[in-house]
Scaffold this motif. Structure first.
Motif, PDB file in Angstrom:
ATOM      1  N   PRO A  58       0.827  -1.195   0.000  1.00  0.00           N
ATOM      2  CA  PRO A  58       0.000   0.000   0.000  1.00  0.00           C
ATOM      3  C   PRO A  58       0.869   1.256   0.000  1.00  0.00           C
ATOM      4  O   PRO A  58       1.804   1.353   0.794  1.00  0.00           O
ATOM      5  N   LEU A  59       0.571   2.172  -0.877  1.00  0.00           N
ATOM      6  CA  LEU A  59       1.374   3.394  -0.944  1.00  0.00           C
ATOM      7  C   LEU A  59       0.509   4.625  -0.724  1.00  0.00           C
ATOM      8  O   LEU A  59       0.784   5.685  -1.262  1.00  0.00           O
ATOM      9  N   GLY A  60      -0.540   4.472   0.067  1.00  0.00           N
ATOM     10  CA  GLY A  60      -1.410   5.624   0.301  1.00  0.00           C
ATOM     11  C   GLY A  60      -1.755   5.803   1.764  1.00  0.00           C
ATOM     12  O   GLY A  60      -2.792   6.369   2.105  1.00  0.00           O
ATOM     13  N   HIS A  61      -0.886   5.331   2.650  1.00  0.00           N
ATOM     14  CA  HIS A  61      -1.238   5.389   4.070  1.00  0.00           C
ATOM     15  C   HIS A  61      -1.321   6.804   4.620  1.00  0.00           C
ATOM     16  O   HIS A  61      -1.884   7.011   5.682  1.00  0.00           O
ATOM     17  N   ALA A  62      -0.745   7.771   3.901  1.00  0.00           N
ATOM     18  CA  ALA A  62      -0.863   9.155   4.353  1.00  0.00           C
ATOM     19  C   ALA A  62      -2.338   9.552   4.451  1.00  0.00           C
ATOM     20  O   ALA A  62      -2.702  10.386   5.292  1.00  0.00           O
ATOM     21  N   ALA A  63      -3.170   8.964   3.619  1.00  0.00           N
ATOM     22  CA  ALA A  63      -4.604   9.281   3.684  1.00  0.00           C
ATOM     23  C   ALA A  63      -5.144   9.034   5.088  1.00  0.00           C
ATOM     24  O   ALA A  63      -5.933   9.826   5.613  1.00  0.00           O
ATOM     25  N   PHE A  64      -4.709   7.948   5.716  1.00  0.00           N
ATOM     26  CA  PHE A  64      -5.209   7.629   7.062  1.00  0.00           C
ATOM     27  C   PHE A  64      -4.633   8.572   8.110  1.00  0.00           C
ATOM     28  O   PHE A  64      -5.310   8.941   9.059  1.00  0.00           O
ATOM     29  N   VAL A  65      -3.352   8.945   7.911  1.00  0.00           N
ATOM     30  CA  VAL A  65      -2.756   9.937   8.808  1.00  0.00           C
ATOM     31  C   VAL A  65      -3.591  11.212   8.729  1.00  0.00           C
ATOM     32  O   VAL A  65      -3.955  11.809   9.750  1.00  0.00           O
TER      33      VAL A  65
END
Lengths: 337, 243
Positions: A58-65
């Protein structure tokens, strides 16, 4: 002296060191660097539940941050809800979003899954950047949100000094590491590993691979969002570039890949190695060569992938085990220190 | 009751009919062989039974329950296990870890799964490899690992897809022994095999597939002398010289 007691004393040593460090180190700058180091170790460990054990990238974990940071901040600024409670709400919101992303994307393989998660996270960032108000909630677009440090104290998750933040993120990191350890030894951990490595074989052995991945995704997005709230309270200022950027998503993946994804120690080792590089290159070369740390990350990543594809935790674990063997084997009671 | 019953099974891939009207019945305790030339549809049949493919037509009953389109992991829980022709070990993990994944199908407890897995490994005389990395095993040992994992799920019916392909003759004999031992444990076995020596020694009953269709069925020696079977394997001219 047995292996077990050596391992225990090593853990104890690390714990004492981590707990005592702020007492010795009075420099706020170094403390700040350490807090961010733990913050990234925490994020990467949370990421590792999906990116490591479940074998996807997964390369979109910033969305959860971002979801965590914005949820708790909006709730605090507009409704006076304690960030601790907001943290939980953000976590639950992120869990729902995580499941929503996971449902359609976990059927994708390899790069397609990674691309889908990038697209999703970028979509959220662009939305936040272009929306000033979402219904009753003030988002402020690219200007971000500032938390006025008026009511300091534990209940408002706001402190004038850095030490409380240090201990909070340390506890969070220890908790998520413990959770990872428990999961890796549980049925879920076995199922995630099996499904990540050979999905067809795993299914034939009774593993509902998609379900295991979804559970991991739910936990990972929940935990990641908690870190978002922490970051918001630590810096007291969030904006899309800082908490939802692609850079953040990539840095998490960098740390995991270099440290060793799928292992418990990997994310911590990766953060220990890469965060100082990033911070010091920013301190010393920030104005002459901005972004130098990303170049260094890239080079290190290439080298690690070439020579240690399973991450740096592998040779380091081997080294540690050899050390323990020597202590346990040849020198008896002498190694008690 | 029959443990597995297949009626008029069809499977199409686009315009290609890989399986055409296959019917067969397996009784509990049997070792049932499925043979046929390359591309005959044997693995397709297995994949339909094991829930990898949804059949295009026909019925599959397992212990009297219709299982068409049931997902693989649910079939495993019902007591149907399989091995893969192309072995799929969890390569970076130990042998014990691999088998424990199977054992978790029947328990949630790690210690229970470990106990079960060790029992299976011991039963297959495989316990000395318990800490080896699955990716480092020889091909014979990987095939054995496939069986060990499947066995750990406590199946009633075990589908073995060419577990002897690529083995040396002595290893084949050993594997035949293992399979017979499994039957002794009360497990019904449905086996695809290319090695005739093995299938003749093992099976009570054999079905021969050719271009997706059943061309012969019966006891091994009957089938082996069947004209259509020889034709399917060797071509027309050999039938003439045989006759």
């Amino acid at each position: 002296m047995t292996r077990r007691s050596i391992n225990q004393s090593a853990c104890l040593l690390v714990a004492v060191l981590a707990l005592g460090l702020p007492l010795v180190m009075r420099s706020a700058t170094y403390l700040h660097i350490l807090i961010l180091l733990y913050f990234y170790a925490y994020l990467t460990t949370s990421w590792n539940l999906v990116g490591g054990f479940a074998g996807v990238l997964p390369l979109g974990h910033a969305a959860f941050v971002g979801i965590g940071a914005y949820t708790s901040t909006i709730l605090y600024l507009q409704y006076g809800v304690s960030p601790w409670l907001g943290m939980l709400v953000g976590g639950i919101l992120a869990t729902l979003v995580g499941i929503l992303i996971g449902l359609p994307t976990f059927k994708m393989r390899g790069a397609y899954f990674a691309l889908a998660t990038i697209a999703f996270a970028e979509g959220i960032r662009v939305m936040i950047e272009n929306i000033d108000r979402l219904g009753p909630f003030v988002i402020n677009g690219p200007r971000g949100l500032q938390i006025p440090p008026l009511k300091l104290g534990l209940s408002n998750f706001m402190f004038a000094v850095k030490e409380p933040y240090y201990y909070i993120i340390l506890i969070m990191l220890a908790a998520v590491l413990l959770l990872t350890y428990c999961i890796s030894r549980s049925k879920l951990g076995y199922y995630l590993n099996a499904g990540g490595e050979e999905p067809e074989a795993a299914m034939a052995l009774g593993v509902n691979v998609a379900r295991a991945k979804l559970i991991a995704m739910a936990m990972s997005s929940f935990l990641t969002a908690l870190a978002g709230t922490f970051y918001a309270q630590f810096t007291l200022y969030i904006h899309p570039k800082s908490v939802v950027s692609l850079d953040l998503s990539f840095e998490i993946a960098f740390i995991a890949l270099i440290g060793g994804r799928g292992s418990i120690a990997g994310p911590v080792l990766g953060a220990l190695l890469l965060r100082p590089v990033s911070d010091f290159s920013r301190i010393y070369f920030g104005d002459t060569v901005p972004g130098l740390h990303l170049i260094i990350f890239g080079v290190v990543l290439i080298l690690v992938m070439l020579y240690q594809p399973r991450g740096l935790q592998e040779p380091l674990t081997r080294l540690y085990n050899r050390l323990v063997d020597r202590l346990a084997g040849t020198e008896g009671g002498e190694a008690s220190a | 009751m029959n443990i597995l019953e297949i009626r008029g099974l069809h499977k199409d891939f686009g315009g290609l009919r890989a399986l055409n009207d296959l019917s067969l019945t397996i009784e509990p305790g049997q070792i049932f062989g499925l043979i046929g030339p390359n591309g005959a549809g044997k693995s397709t049949a297995f994949n339909c039974i094991a829930g990898v493919y949804a059949p295009s037509g026909g019925e599959i009953y397992f212990n009297g329950v219709r299982i068409n389109g049931e997902r693989p992991w649910n079939l495993c829980k019902r007591g149907l296990a399989r091995t893969f022709q192309i072995v799929k070990p969890f390569a970076t993990k130990s042998v014990l870890y691999n088998v424990m994944v199977g054992a978790f199908a029947r328990t949630n407890s790690r210690s229970e799964a470990e106990r079960k897995a060790l029992e299976v490994l011991e039963y297959l005389h495989f316990e000395k490899h318990r800490n080896s990395r699955a990716g480092n095993l020889t091909i014979a040992d990987r095939k054995r690992l496939e069986i060990a994992r499947a066995l750990a799920t406590e199946p009633q019916l075990l589908l073995l897809d060419e577990v002897m392909a690529g083995l040396r003759p002595s290893e084949v004999d050993e594997m035949v022994g293992v399979i017979q031992q499994l039957r002794g444990r009360g497990i019904t076995i449905f086996v695809i095999e290319h090695i005739m020596r093995a299938i003749m020694a093992l099976s009570d009953h054999v079905v021969v597939l050719h271009f997706g269709q059943k061309i012969a069925e019966g006891a091994p020696h009957q089938v082996a002398s069947d004209e259509r079977v020889i034709k399917a394997y060797l071509g027309d001219e050999y039938v003439i010289s045989a006759g």
